[in-house]
Every structure is written in C-alpha cells, then in structure tokens.
Design an enzyme around this catalytic site. Structure first.
Site, PDB file in Angstrom:
ATOM      1  N   HIS A 275       0.833  -1.210   0.000  1.00 16.05           N
ATOM      2  CA  HIS A 275       0.000   0.000   0.000  1.00 16.05           C
ATOM      3  C   HIS A 275       0.866   1.258   0.000  1.00 16.05           C
ATOM      4  O   HIS A 275       1.264   1.747   1.054  1.00 16.05           O
ATOM      5  CB  HIS A 275      -0.910  -0.021   1.230  1.00 16.05           C
ATOM      6  CG  HIS A 275      -1.964   1.039   1.226  1.00 16.05           C
ATOM      7  ND1 HIS A 275      -3.144   0.918   1.906  1.00 16.05           N
ATOM      8  CD2 HIS A 275      -2.026   2.253   0.634  1.00 16.05           C
ATOM      9  CE1 HIS A 275      -3.880   1.993   1.730  1.00 16.05           C
ATOM     10  NE2 HIS A 275      -3.209   2.837   0.957  1.00 16.05           N
TER      11      HIS A 275
ATOM     12  N   ARG B  70       2.324   8.786  -6.426  1.00 14.75           N
ATOM     13  CA  ARG B  70       1.961  10.144  -6.909  1.00 14.75           C
ATOM     14  C   ARG B  70       2.274  10.436  -8.369  1.00 14.75           C
ATOM     15  O   ARG B  70       2.099  11.575  -8.810  1.00 14.75           O
ATOM     16  CB  ARG B  70       2.619  11.231  -6.052  1.00 14.75           C
ATOM     17  CG  ARG B  70       2.388  11.119  -4.568  1.00 14.75           C
ATOM     18  CD  ARG B  70       0.939  11.250  -4.217  1.00 14.75           C
ATOM     19  NE  ARG B  70       0.725  11.429  -2.773  1.00 14.75           N
ATOM     20  CZ  ARG B  70      -0.394  11.099  -2.156  1.00 14.75           C
ATOM     21  NH1 ARG B  70      -1.412  10.587  -2.830  1.00 14.75           N
ATOM     22  NH2 ARG B  70      -0.524  11.297  -0.870  1.00 14.75           N
TER      23      ARG B  70
ATOM     24  N   ASN C  71      -5.037   6.446  -6.942  1.00 13.08           N
ATOM     25  CA  ASN C  71      -5.579   7.816  -6.832  1.00 13.08           C
ATOM     26  C   ASN C  71      -4.558   8.865  -7.282  1.00 13.08           C
ATOM     27  O   ASN C  71      -4.256   9.813  -6.572  1.00 13.08           O
ATOM     28  CB  ASN C  71      -6.078   8.103  -5.413  1.00 13.08           C
ATOM     29  CG  ASN C  71      -4.993   7.989  -4.360  1.00 13.08           C
ATOM     30  OD1 ASN C  71      -4.064   7.206  -4.500  1.00 13.08           O
ATOM     31  ND2 ASN C  71      -5.104   8.764  -3.299  1.00 13.08           N
TER      32      ASN C  71
ATOM     33  N   ASP D 121       1.046   2.554   3.778  1.00 11.06           N
ATOM     34  CA  ASP D 121       0.159   3.609   3.265  1.00 11.06           C
ATOM     35  C   ASP D 121       0.962   4.892   3.063  1.00 11.06           C
ATOM     36  O   ASP D 121       0.518   5.985   3.428  1.00 11.06           O
ATOM     37  CB  ASP D 121      -1.063   3.838   4.165  1.00 11.06           C
ATOM     38  CG  ASP D 121      -2.148   4.672   3.460  1.00 11.06           C
ATOM     39  OD1 ASP D 121      -1.979   4.996   2.264  1.00 11.06           O
ATOM     40  OD2 ASP D 121      -3.154   5.001   4.113  1.00 11.06           O
TER      41      ASP D 121
HETATM   42  O1  DOR Z   1      -4.784   9.924   4.429  1.00  8.74           O
HETATM   43  C1  DOR Z   1      -4.915   9.461   3.319  1.00  8.74           C
HETATM   44  N1  DOR Z   1      -4.084   9.814   2.316  1.00  8.74           N
HETATM   45  N2  DOR Z   1      -5.913   8.607   3.076  1.00  8.74           N
HETATM   46  C2  DOR Z   1      -6.214   8.209   1.829  1.00  8.74           C
HETATM   47  O2  DOR Z   1      -7.157   7.493   1.652  1.00  8.74           O
HETATM   48  C3  DOR Z   1      -5.423   8.655   0.688  1.00  8.74           C
HETATM   49  C4  DOR Z   1      -4.101   9.118   1.084  1.00  8.74           C
HETATM   50  C5  DOR Z   1      -3.471   9.948   0.011  1.00  8.74           C
HETATM   51  O3  DOR Z   1      -3.424   9.483  -1.135  1.00  8.74           O
HETATM   52  O4  DOR Z   1      -2.998  11.054   0.295  1.00  8.74           O
HETATM   53 ZN    ZN Z   2      -6.913   4.517   2.340  1.00  7.67          ZN
HETATM   54 ZN    ZN Z   3      -3.652   4.817   0.929  1.00 10.22          ZN
END
Ligand code: DOR
Ligand code: ZN
Ligand code: ZN
Length: 419
Positions: free
Chosen positions: A55, A59, A89, A289
């Site tokens: 995860h 960018r 994303n 993440d």
């Molecule tokens: O805090 C977050 N940042 N949650 C997300 O779901 C996306 C992530 C981001 O891409 O910055």
């Molecule tokens: Zn998320």
């Molecule tokens: Zn994420």
C-alpha cells in the site's frame, strides 16, 4: 551459482546460519555451505526476505512535487522494501486500460524496486479490462480521498463487488462510511477524529461484508478502530493490514496537521488493541500507506491540509526496532512484511526458499539509529517519526543484485512489474 549470500538466514520461521545460492536472480539453493562466483559474507547478521509493501502512493503521474516512481522506490529500497504496490488515486486516476498501461510504462522506466499497480473502481470503470491489462489488484474507496478518484456510491457497490469477484483479483478497500462522516471544522487531530469516528470504519466494513460477492477476496486496508478487529477476525475470504502510524501514533501525538491521515489517528486504546491483535496473529500485512504531501501543503491551516503521511522507508526499520525491544517477534514482523503480502497477491517473493526471487535484506539487529528526515530518500522531506529509533538495512538485494550497501545506492536501476 552467480552469487552466494552468507548470514543468519530467516527460513522456516527462524534464523539459521547458512548460505543462499543465487542464480538468474532467483534463489537456487539454501544450504550450510555453497560455492559461487561472488560471495557476500555477512557473518552473523540477519538475512530476511525483502519487504513487500502492498500500500503506497507514488503520486506519479500528476503530483510529482510530492513523489515519483524514482524517488519513492529508491526510498523503498533504502528501507528494505523490494516490491511495492501502488494505489490508483493519481492524476489521472488509474481507472482505465489506457491510464494503467501508461502508468506501467512510466513505472517500468523509473522504478528502482519491483512494483505492481492497483486499478481503481469508479462509476463505469471496466474492471474486467483493467484486470486483463495487468492490474495487481483492484482498489475501492468508500469515502472521498486525495486526488480525483471519487468514492463509489452505495447504490453501485454490490455490482462492483460482483464485477471484481469475477476477475479473481484482490479487492483492497479503504473502508470509511462517507455518510457517517462529520463536517465540523477541524483544528486538531482530536477534531479530525471526531469527524471520522470509529463507527465510520466499522459501518463501512459491515456493509462491505454484507454485500460481498461469492468468491470475492476482500482486503481491508489500514485497520484503525479497535471494534473492527473482531469483525474481520470472523469473516471468510477477508485479509487485512495495519500501518505503523496506527500502531505507533494516536490523536495525542504532537504532530498537528502532519498527523492528519485517513483513517485518522485514534485513541491510545485503539492503538493498543491493534498491537495486541498483531501479536495474536491477526492482520495479514503491515503496510506503510506511504501518502506523501509536501511540507508546504501540510503547513496549511489544519482544515485545508491534505491527509496522509510518508512511511515507505521507515516501516521495516520501525518494526525491526520493536523486535529489538522485544515487543514483537521477528516472525510477527517478517510474516506481515513479506511472506503473507506476497502470498496474497500471488507474487514469487517474500520467502527465502528455492525458486523465489532473491530479494534479500541484511540487518544488524543490534544497530539502531535515530530516524531523521534529512537521512531519508523520498521527496517530501519530513517524517512523523523524527527522533525515534529504527533498524535500517545494512544491504538490500533485488533479484540477486546488491542495490543498497551501507546506506548508498550501488546497483543499477532494474525495477519490474510483478504482474
Ligand atoms: O490519508 C490518506 N491519504 N488517506 C487516503 O485514503 C489517501 C491518502 C493519500 O493518497 O494522500
Ligand atoms: Zn486509504
Ligand atoms: Zn492509501
């Protein structure tokens, strides 16, 4: 044998002094003694499988002031991550065959680590085509997020779950219930938590599990609320991950908007419950993440600052430090940073065993250092863990090639798509 790596190798759940023989980038033998053209002798240092971070947000394309595949993957290698799975994303979002194909080309020409790319679910996205195009998995946001990838609507959720089930891919889910989100203005981490209470997460997980289709493999990203743990523990075909920030930080961290993240940093009790669950063998993966934003963006007023924090380079060092301090066992960590994540996505990685990719991380568990943003390699030059201790790799091998040694890049860039 092209090369031999000698050390205390973590095979079968414990470290054993032995040799790993490498041929064509793969592990060809694991044995007490072996001969090869090149011998890397790490003495009694630990040799563990390279971490698979399932995860991360690299960018690219669209927000390379925050990160790109080169900077993010180099940081990953420095932190012992040899394979990363990138989220959709970006801008444009990875929701069509074309954007997926273009991102693949981009990553293949720039990544230092091996990679897989998630496709995003959006209204009207052709999940079958994205799967055929070589997405490593499918990502679904149940609440709004960074970038233009909109949350899916509650009405279409059931259909989307069925469509993903047909592909056989893992569906990774950001589980927050948009309808339960508070809208009050925020000036602190406590306010941010008030707007995204624990029920936001548990409600989304419940709904997801209710609507889940036959055969669908659901993966719950970044579990953060203590009440979510039993929901997941009793569910079939469900895997889950936990992040270092939800394990180590809570709403009382003095981080201001640098600690703003979704799902939010919660209470100490949540953090402790996640930790206890990790020790009880819950959670399949520890994932970063890694969601970098620039310092300038994070310095905006709390309400306007974007959510997310970097972490790809510090995850393994922080976790090994917890082993060093005897809060976790090496098995607790290695299982969630390499073996299980690789298994979940069907990757030929994550184990020191014959036939697997020779992705290896050498660590000296007796040597920690303070984490300093200045020493890290990702683009946004900050870390929520400034001053904490981490055990950083002494060396990192990607498919048999030594890439990092003593904190320096010494190998040739060779990152590849794992699909
Ligand atoms: O805090 C977050 N940042 N949650 C997300 O779901 C996306 C992530 C981001 O891409 O910055
Ligand atoms: Zn998320
Ligand atoms: Zn994420």
């Amino acid at each position: 044998m092209d090369a031999i790596v000698r050390g205390r190798c973590y095979t079968d759940g414990r470290p054993v002094q032995q040799c790993i023989g490498i041929s064509d980038g793969k592990i060809a033998a694991v044995s007490g003694s072996l001969d090869g053209d090149i011998v890397y002798d790490f003495g009694s240092k630990l040799v563990i499988p390279g971490a698979v971070d399932i995860h991360v947000h690299m960018r690219e394309p669209g927000a390379t002031q925050k990160e790109d595949f080169a900077s993010g993957s180099l940081a990953a290698l420095h932190g012992g991550v040899t394979c990363l799975l990138d989220m959709p994303n970006t801008n444009p979002p990875t929701t069509t065959s074309k954007t997926l194909r273009e991102k693949k080309e981009l990553a293949a020409s720039r990544s230092y680590a091996d990679f897989g790319l998630f496709a995003g679910v959006q209204a009207g996205s052709d999940i079958e085509a994205l799967s055929r195009e070589g997405a490593v998995g499918v990502k679904l946001y149940m609440a709004g997020t960074t970038g233009d990838l909109a949350a899916t609507s509650p009405e279409s959720l059931k259909e989307e779950l069925a469509a993903v089930a047909k592909t056989g891919k893992v569906l990774a889910v950001h589980a927050e219930d948009e309808s339960l989100r508070g809208r009050g203005s925020e000036s602190s981490l406590a306010d941010h938590l008030k707007n995204r209470r624990n029920e936001c997460e548990t409600s989304a997980i419940r709904r997801l599990l209710e609507l889940s289709a036959e055969g669908l493999r659901v993966h719950i990203c970044h579990v953060s609320a203590r009440e979510s743990i039993p929901l997941i523990a009793n569910a079939r075909n469900v895997t889950s991950e936990v992040t270092p920030h939800h394990l180590l930080l809570d709403k009382d961290a003095m981080l201001g908007s640098f600690g703003k993240v979704n799902p939010p940093l919660r209470r100490r009790e949540d953090r402790q419950a996640l930790f206890a669950a990790l020790k009880e063998t819950r959670f399949d993966a520890i994932a970063s993440d890694h969601a970098p934003h620039t310092t300038e963006e994070k310095e905006e007023d709390f309400d306007f600052a974007p959510s997310g924090m970097p972490g790809v380079e510090t995850t393994l060092p922080l976790m090994i430090q917890l082993v060093r301090e005897r809060h976790l066992t090496l098995e607790d960590v290695v299982r969630r940073t390499s073996r299980r994540p690789a298994e979940m996505f069907g990757l030929n990685k994550g184990r020191i065993a014959v036939g697997y990719d020779a992705d290896l991380v050498i660590i000296d568990p007796a040597t920690s250092r303070e984490i300093r943003a200045d020493d890290l390699h990702y683009r946004c030059a900050w870390t929520p863990y400034e001053g904490r201790l981490g055990v950083f790799p002494k060396a990192v091998f990607l498919r048999g090639e030594i890439m990092i040694e003593d904190g320096s890049l010494i190998g040739e860039r060779s990152g590849r798509d794992v699909v």
